[in-house]
Design an enzyme around this catalytic site. Structure first.
Site, PDB file in Angstrom:
ATOM      1  N   THR A   1       0.826  -1.211   0.000  1.00  0.00           N
ATOM      2  CA  THR A   1       0.000   0.000   0.000  1.00  0.00           C
ATOM      3  C   THR A   1       0.856   1.255   0.000  1.00  0.00           C
ATOM      4  O   THR A   1       0.648   2.179  -0.797  1.00  0.00           O
ATOM      5  CB  THR A   1      -0.914   0.017   1.242  1.00  0.00           C
ATOM      6  OG1 THR A   1      -1.745  -1.148   1.239  1.00  0.00           O
ATOM      7  CG2 THR A   1      -1.799   1.253   1.246  1.00  0.00           C
TER       8      THR A   1
ATOM      9  N   ASP B   1      -3.906  -1.377  -7.727  1.00  0.00           N
ATOM     10  CA  ASP B   1      -4.388  -0.885  -6.440  1.00  0.00           C
ATOM     11  C   ASP B   1      -4.986  -1.999  -5.580  1.00  0.00           C
ATOM     12  O   ASP B   1      -4.973  -1.908  -4.354  1.00  0.00           O
ATOM     13  CB  ASP B   1      -5.426   0.216  -6.673  1.00  0.00           C
ATOM     14  CG  ASP B   1      -5.956   0.789  -5.373  1.00  0.00           C
ATOM     15  OD1 ASP B   1      -5.137   1.346  -4.614  1.00  0.00           O
ATOM     16  OD2 ASP B   1      -7.166   0.678  -5.104  1.00  0.00           O
TER      17      ASP B   1
ATOM     18  N   ASP C   1      -2.728  -4.998  -2.697  1.00  0.00           N
ATOM     19  CA  ASP C   1      -2.569  -5.085  -1.246  1.00  0.00           C
ATOM     20  C   ASP C   1      -3.730  -5.833  -0.600  1.00  0.00           C
ATOM     21  O   ASP C   1      -3.528  -6.620   0.333  1.00  0.00           O
ATOM     22  CB  ASP C   1      -2.397  -3.700  -0.629  1.00  0.00           C
ATOM     23  CG  ASP C   1      -3.507  -2.729  -1.040  1.00  0.00           C
ATOM     24  OD1 ASP C   1      -4.382  -3.118  -1.839  1.00  0.00           O
ATOM     25  OD2 ASP C   1      -3.481  -1.575  -0.572  1.00  0.00           O
ATOM     26  N   GLY C   2      -4.946  -5.617  -1.116  1.00  0.00           N
ATOM     27  CA  GLY C   2      -6.101  -6.320  -0.570  1.00  0.00           C
ATOM     28  C   GLY C   2      -6.052  -7.811  -0.840  1.00  0.00           C
ATOM     29  O   GLY C   2      -6.382  -8.628   0.033  1.00  0.00           O
TER      30      GLY C   2
ATOM     31  N   ASP D   1      -5.257   1.919   3.553  1.00  0.00           N
ATOM     32  CA  ASP D   1      -5.473   1.889   2.111  1.00  0.00           C
ATOM     33  C   ASP D   1      -6.366   3.050   1.671  1.00  0.00           C
ATOM     34  O   ASP D   1      -6.063   3.749   0.700  1.00  0.00           O
ATOM     35  CB  ASP D   1      -6.105   0.552   1.717  1.00  0.00           C
ATOM     36  CG  ASP D   1      -6.312   0.436   0.216  1.00  0.00           C
ATOM     37  OD1 ASP D   1      -5.332   0.535  -0.532  1.00  0.00           O
ATOM     38  OD2 ASP D   1      -7.473   0.266  -0.209  1.00  0.00           O
TER      39      ASP D   1
ATOM     40  N   ASP E   1      -5.138   6.221  -0.567  1.00  0.00           N
ATOM     41  CA  ASP E   1      -5.812   6.441  -1.854  1.00  0.00           C
ATOM     42  C   ASP E   1      -6.102   7.921  -2.055  1.00  0.00           C
ATOM     43  O   ASP E   1      -5.999   8.450  -3.162  1.00  0.00           O
ATOM     44  CB  ASP E   1      -7.128   5.655  -1.911  1.00  0.00           C
ATOM     45  CG  ASP E   1      -6.923   4.199  -2.276  1.00  0.00           C
ATOM     46  OD1 ASP E   1      -5.803   3.834  -2.689  1.00  0.00           O
ATOM     47  OD2 ASP E   1      -7.891   3.421  -2.152  1.00  0.00           O
TER      48      ASP E   1
END
Length: 206
Positions: free
Chosen positions: A31, A65, A68-69, A86, A90
């Protein structure tokens, strides 16, 4: 609109996330690294006029993006802290992109419609910060405000793609028009969320 790509990107990024997991890379590290790279690209390449290169590189990292999730789920490290980090970073990336576009117009006043572009990009920067804030504040008071016509991915694509393609012949008026439409859409989204929250809270008021 473009946010529907998230499920596809999750599938595509899963193999890469598995590799990072074996290497001991944490979701927070991904992130933070992504935010640093996007911010650096946006605040260097865009103001200097490298619009297509900046747009392509930022677009690639924007597509990553979700990495990381995915990594967090695979490692079993999903947490409220990770979600907070996160979401917060963002906002930093988004602000950097529209700041970079604004600086481009300010530093290149000879570009057609430079003043119009600077004002539109600045409006996108300001309203783009209010859209997620409205959602966060709604949740803080027990309401839900996820509606609207200008989600994060939509804002990045609509704001960045036209300005990037001016390097290959797209008229600057198209880019400034896109920024204007985005600013209006962001304003409408704020209005939609405010109205939605008011309607929800009025229903539960004594």
């Amino acid at each position: 609109m473009f946010g529907r790509l998230r499920s596809l990107m999750t599938t595509v990024l899963t193999p890469a996330a598995r590799v990072l997991l074996r290497l001991g890379v944490t979701p927070d590290a991904v992130t933070i690294a992504g935010t640093v790279v996007v911010t650096a690209l946006a605040l260097t390449l865009l103001p200097l006029g490298h619009l297509l290169l900046g747009g392509v590189l930022i677009g690639i990292f924007a597509l990553l993006d979700s990495l990381d999730g995915v990594l967090a789920r695979l490692s079993g490290r999903t947490s409220q802290w990770g979600a907070f980090l996160d979401s917060t970073l963002d906002r930093v990336s988004d602000a950097a992109v529209f700041t970079g576009i604004t600086l481009y117009f300010v530093l290149h006043p000879d570009v057609p419609y430079a003043a119009w572009g600077a004002v539109a990009a600045l409006a996108c920067l300001a309203l783009g910060g209010i859209v997620p804030y409205a959602r966060a504040r709604a949740e803080a008071v027990g309401a839900t405000a996820r509606n609207g016509i200008a989600e994060r991915t939509d804002r990045l694509v609509i704001g960045l793609a036209p300005i990037a393609f001016t390097d290959v012949g797209l008229p600057m008026v198209a880019a400034t028009t896109a920024l204007t439409v985005l600013a209006v859409a962001s304003g409408v989204t704020v209005g939609q969320r405010v109205t939605t929250v008011r309607r929800q809270l009025v229903k539960v008021a004594p």
